[in-house]
Scaffold this active site. Structure first.
Site, PDB file in Angstrom:
ATOM      1  N   HIS A 152       0.853  -1.180   0.000  1.00 59.88           N
ATOM      2  CA  HIS A 152       0.000   0.000   0.000  1.00 59.88           C
ATOM      3  C   HIS A 152       0.897   1.240   0.000  1.00 59.88           C
ATOM      4  CE1 HIS A 152      -4.221   1.574   1.141  1.00 59.88           C
ATOM      5  NE2 HIS A 152      -3.484   2.620   0.800  1.00 59.88           N
ATOM      6  N   ASN A 196      -2.384  -2.270  -3.677  1.00 62.21           N
ATOM      7  CA  ASN A 196      -3.463  -1.302  -3.512  1.00 62.21           C
ATOM      8  C   ASN A 196      -3.275  -0.173  -4.513  1.00 62.21           C
ATOM      9  OD1 ASN A 196      -5.745  -0.128  -1.649  1.00 62.21           O
ATOM     10  ND2 ASN A 196      -4.326   1.556  -2.035  1.00 62.21           N
ATOM     11  N   GLU A 197      -4.220  -0.050  -5.446  1.00 60.01           N
ATOM     12  CA  GLU A 197      -4.291   1.066  -6.385  1.00 60.01           C
ATOM     13  C   GLU A 197      -2.998   1.306  -7.172  1.00 60.01           C
ATOM     14  OE1 GLU A 197      -7.642   3.726  -4.016  1.00 60.01           O
ATOM     15  OE2 GLU A 197      -5.566   4.445  -4.061  1.00 60.01           O
ATOM     16  N   TYR A 324     -14.475   6.318  -4.812  1.00 61.32           N
ATOM     17  CA  TYR A 324     -14.756   7.576  -4.116  1.00 61.32           C
ATOM     18  C   TYR A 324     -15.655   8.502  -4.918  1.00 61.32           C
ATOM     19  CZ  TYR A 324     -11.296   6.140  -0.696  1.00 61.32           C
ATOM     20  OH  TYR A 324     -10.624   5.443   0.266  1.00 61.32           O
ATOM     21  N   GLU A 382     -12.435   0.058  -0.264  1.00 59.14           N
ATOM     22  CA  GLU A 382     -12.371   1.411   0.295  1.00 59.14           C
ATOM     23  C   GLU A 382     -13.566   2.208  -0.191  1.00 59.14           C
ATOM     24  OE1 GLU A 382      -8.822   3.718  -0.237  1.00 59.14           O
ATOM     25  OE2 GLU A 382      -7.486   2.013   0.157  1.00 59.14           O
ATOM     26  N   TRP A 429     -13.501   2.835   4.408  1.00 59.51           N
ATOM     27  CA  TRP A 429     -12.290   3.634   4.598  1.00 59.51           C
ATOM     28  C   TRP A 429     -12.672   4.850   5.423  1.00 59.51           C
ATOM     29  CZ3 TRP A 429      -7.304   2.601   3.802  1.00 59.51           C
ATOM     30  CH2 TRP A 429      -6.397   3.645   4.038  1.00 59.51           C
ATOM     31  N   GLU A 436      -3.069  11.437   5.761  1.00 56.81           N
ATOM     32  CA  GLU A 436      -3.711  11.337   4.457  1.00 56.81           C
ATOM     33  C   GLU A 436      -2.753  11.791   3.355  1.00 56.81           C
ATOM     34  OE1 GLU A 436      -6.073  10.221   1.631  1.00 56.81           O
ATOM     35  OE2 GLU A 436      -6.400   9.702   3.733  1.00 56.81           O
ATOM     36  N   TRP A 437      -1.610  11.097   3.274  1.00 54.93           N
ATOM     37  CA  TRP A 437      -0.632  11.294   2.221  1.00 54.93           C
ATOM     38  C   TRP A 437      -0.231  12.768   2.094  1.00 54.93           C
ATOM     39  CZ3 TRP A 437       1.167   6.749   2.117  1.00 54.93           C
ATOM     40  CH2 TRP A 437       0.322   5.623   2.140  1.00 54.93           C
TER      41      TRP A 437
END
Length: 478
Positions: A152, A196-197, A324, A382, A429, A436-437
């Protein structure tokens, strides 16, 4: 409505959505009623290692690309880093208790590659694996299925120093790492997700440079996608080869967001189609169909080697889907792929991050998987939203906006299930407000508030709401 159907009648649909106050297709059958989910539907949550663990220099963990990136001036909002994050490394038992108290039955957590292999390859850090041993045992003791995710975003910095996902050897590095982790946890953990993604890692980390490791360039972006696809395929094959009789279920997690032309205009259609090819189909198509999307096929052909597509196309026991919002695209000559984000239809609701609130886009993605990709077993891995959390008179966050977001997306998924979509579970999620990045700690996606000074966990109203959904195995329709 399927995406391809929409694209034929985009202008009319956009007009109707705008006139209706946003993209909504859900109708509540009645106040106070509940929409049930099938018996055995799996409820849980997802997190990721760098966003919650902290302890970045403890017990032999090596640095990741996000450690370096977050300590680079100007990269992260407010100069935040993941050094402490949510201190989950020391407080995991408390967090497992929160999951259990809500009735969750699955937890998708990520393994920190540099915690297990500080140099990315070579010597194994047993203390790192010991942590995931303790976490796995704690989950099982509370009746929660562990769902490890092997990657991730926190690639070991030692591997990035060798090129990271731009180095073709990354496929072998990842496969060896996957086998190492599975050998330790595979007697108890049965559900394994590879990546992940991957498209998000490539686009923002190797194309636009907005995420770690901060590399830019169109060819770099596509190379990172291809090598992640290849690593995923080789790891799936290797785990399947050694996992016979162990009851493992193998899958991966993709971010899938429908790409629509801004305003439904024909002039914007090529941009939306290109962005769909990059974000969605550059990972979906080789995995399920053994080929890259037509729009990018020639560029990927220059990167791939003979046999790569056969290695990438692997059977899955499940597909994790992160959703999202839709992505509204229009031409942009300065864009990495000649595209850029534009506004959704007038009246569309937005989250605090200005992401469109479009629950019917989830049903659209699920319908696309059903229609074009064989209707694989899907777990929503998520779904959640950032809102400005306000503490109410009760002393906790009363986050009605987040509850509405989750409720409408759950209803959209349930509607898709009524139409045949093969959805098996929902992993919200996320459990905790976390790192958050690039947005640091200013964004809040959690069901549980985390005090940044004391690390005290305080469940929000959305936590209680989700616990009720799990208990009832049903979602309120209003």
């Amino acid at each position: 409505m399927r995406r391809r159907t929409f694209l034929k009648v985009a202008a009319a649909t956009a007009t109707l959505a705008s006139a209706g106050g946003g993209a909504r297709v859900l109708a509540a059958p009645g106040v106070g009623t509940m929409k049930p989910f099938p018996e055995g539907f799996l409820w849980g949550c997802s997190t990721s290692a760098y966003q919650i663990e902290g302890a970045v220099a403890e017990d032999g963990r090596g640095p990741s690309v996000w450690d370096k990136f977050s300590h680079s001036f100007g990269r992260i909002a407010n100069g935040d880093t993941g050094d402490m994050a949510c201190d989950h490394y020391h407080r995991f038992q408390e967090d497992v208790d929160l999951m259990a108290q809500a009735g969750m039955r699955a937890y998708r957590f990520s393994i920190a590659w540099p915690r297990v292999l500080p140099q990315g390859t070579g010597a194994v850090n047993q203390k790192g694996l010991d942590f995931y041993d303790r976490l796995t045992d704690s989950l099982l003791a509370r009746g929660i299925e562990p769902w490890p995710c092997l990657f991730h975003w926190d690639l070991p910095q030692a591997l990035q120093d060798k090129g990271g996902w731009l180095n073709r050897d990354s496929a072998a590095w990842f496969t060896d790492y996957a086998l190492t982790v599975a050998a330790r946890l595979g007697d108890r953990a049965k559900n394994w997700t590879m990546l992940n993604e991957p498209s998000v890692v490539a686009i923002f980390g190797y194309g636009l440079g907005l995420h770690a490791p901060g590399v830019t360039g169109r060819t770099n972006c596509l190379t990172a996608i291809h090598h992640q696809n290849l690593a995923q395929g080789k790891a799936l094959a290797a785990l399947r080869a050694v996992g016979g009789g162990k009851g493992w279920r193998l899958g991966t997690v993709l971010s899938l967001q429908p790409s629509w032309p801004v305003g439904g205009l024909d002039a914007n259609y090529p941009a939306s189609k290109m962005w769909d090819a990059l974000w969605n189909r550059s990972c979906l198509d080789p995995l399920f169909k053994g080929r890259y999307p037509e729009e990018l096929e020639a560029e990927f052909a220059a990167i791939a080697k003979p046999g790569d597509l056969e290695a990438i196309r692997q059977p899955l026991d499940f597909l994790g889907v992160n959703y999202y919002s839709r992505m509204h695209q229009q031409p942009d000559p300065q864009g990495l792929f000649g595209t850029g984000y534009g506004s959704p239809p007038e009246g569309t609701r937005r989250t605090a991050m200005e992401w469109p609130f479009e629950p019917d886009g989830l049903a659209e993605i699920l319908g696309e998987l059903q229609e074009s990709y064989g209707n694989p077993p899907v777990y929503i891995a998520e779904n959640g939203a950032d809102y400005v959390d306000t503490v109410g008179p009760s002393g906790r966050v009363e986050d009605g906006d987040r509850i509405a977001f989750l409720r409408e997306h759950l209803l959209a998924a349930r509607k898709a299930m009524d139409e045949g979509a093969n959805v098996k579970g929902w992993l919200v999620w996320t459990l905790l407000d976390n790192f958050e990045w690039a947005e640091g700690y200013r964004r809040h996606f959690g069901l549980v508030q985390v005090d940044r000074k004391t690390m005290t966990r305080t469940p929000k109203a959305s936590y209680d709401w989700y616990a009720k959904v799990i208990r009832k195995n049903a979602v309120p329709t209003a």
